[in-house]
Write a protein that holds these residues in place. Structure first.
Motif, PDB file in Angstrom:
ATOM      1  N   ASP A 137       0.810  -1.208   0.000  1.00  0.00           N
ATOM      2  CA  ASP A 137       0.000   0.000   0.000  1.00  0.00           C
ATOM      3  C   ASP A 137       0.847   1.265   0.000  1.00  0.00           C
ATOM      4  N   LEU A 138       2.040   1.170   0.627  1.00  0.00           N
ATOM      5  CA  LEU A 138       2.867   2.364   0.711  1.00  0.00           C
ATOM      6  C   LEU A 138       3.682   2.556  -0.562  1.00  0.00           C
ATOM      7  N   PHE A 159      -8.686   5.194  -0.213  1.00  0.00           N
ATOM      8  CA  PHE A 159      -7.241   5.446  -0.366  1.00  0.00           C
ATOM      9  C   PHE A 159      -6.888   6.800   0.269  1.00  0.00           C
ATOM     10  N   PRO A 160      -7.022   6.890   1.608  1.00  0.00           N
ATOM     11  CA  PRO A 160      -6.771   8.195   2.248  1.00  0.00           C
ATOM     12  C   PRO A 160      -5.320   8.663   2.092  1.00  0.00           C
ATOM     13  N   ASP A 161      -4.403   7.737   1.755  1.00  0.00           N
ATOM     14  CA  ASP A 161      -2.988   8.117   1.609  1.00  0.00           C
ATOM     15  C   ASP A 161      -2.622   8.408   0.149  1.00  0.00           C
ATOM     16  N   VAL A 202      -1.516   9.968  -3.270  1.00  0.00           N
ATOM     17  CA  VAL A 202      -0.516  11.026  -3.462  1.00  0.00           C
ATOM     18  C   VAL A 202      -1.155  12.290  -4.043  1.00  0.00           C
ATOM     19  N   LYS A 217      -5.182  13.898  -4.735  1.00  0.00           N
ATOM     20  CA  LYS A 217      -6.637  13.735  -4.656  1.00  0.00           C
ATOM     21  C   LYS A 217      -7.309  14.851  -5.450  1.00  0.00           C
TER      22      LYS A 217
END
Ligand code: DC
Length: 223
Positions: free
Chosen positions: A4-5, A136-138, A140, A142
């Protein structure tokens, strides 16, 4: 480091017929990223419920369908089991049904894992309502893509006519407004810009211009 990262995600959320699908698809193609049309998953669940005679209000039964959704996306085509439902799933009635089941928390929860599984190398462009806020709150970058009701009804009208579906402008404006209200007012993952999202109004710009702006924003964000 977890998967995910590692793989970058660009989220493109916004109301129905804002041009998200076209724009997100082109951004993904340009970057060589995977593409998630999360609305299609809600539409497929709704279609499947209707076909199986399950009431759209039966939260547990619809969530069971969503959890085991036999869907495949192959070269621009959508399959439910072995059946090509690419056109059926885009029908206006299925969009309205999707918006109804999307208010059910158990259904939203049942679709989380499937959506997250689209995050693969080298990256993902995800379009929907809650991609940046919940799934996908993380991300890169939005984006909240929006447009006036009139511009959106006009686009949807052209899309439907092109595909040979019946369409009526007055009904479309009414449907879009009702659907916006339902998507925005629900307590579970309502339609709203994610914190830090870039608001892009496409009422007066072309899809190409929107794509270009997003690519520039992404290039700057990933520096
Ligand atoms: O983007 P679309 O019009 O294909 O989506 C159909 C419906 O699915 C929409 O009215 C609301 C719901 N939806 C949602 O609640 N969350 C998403 N991430 C995507 C779609």
């Amino acid at each position: 480091m977890s998967r995910d990262l590692v793989y970058p995600v660009i989220t493109i959320d916004g109301p129905t017929a804002s041009g998200k699908g076209t724009v997100a698809h082109r951004v993904a193609k340009n970057l060589g990223f995977h593409y998630l049309d999360s609305g299609a998953l809600y539409r497929l669940t709704a279609l499947s419920a209707i076909e199986q005679g399950i009431a759209l209000t039966d939260e547990a039964a619809v969530a069971d369908l969503a959890r085991a959704l036999p869907c495949r996306f192959v070269k621009g085509h959508v399959y439910l089991g072995q059946i090509d439902v690419t056109d059926a799933v885009r029908a206006e009635a299925i969009g309205v049904a999707a918006s109804k089941i999307a208010v059910l928390p158990a259904v939203r929860k049942a679709l989380v894992e499937l959506q997250v599984s689209f995050r693969q190398a080298p990256g993902l462009v995800a379009d929907g309502r809650d991609m940046g806020t919940v799934i996908f709150p993380d991300a890169v970058q939005k984006i909240f893509l929006t447009a006036s009701v009139a511009a959106r009804a006009n686009r949807r009208y052209k899309q439907l006519i092109e595909k040979g579906f019946p369409a009526n402008m007055e009904d479309l404006v009414k449907d879009l407004s009702e659907r916006d209200a339902r998507d925005s007012a629900r307590t579970e993952a309502p339609l709203k810009p994610a914190p830090g999202a870039y608001i892009l109004d496409t009422s007066e710009i072309t899809a190409e211009e929107a794509v270009y702006q997003i690519l520039v924003l992404y290039a700057m964000a990933s520096k």
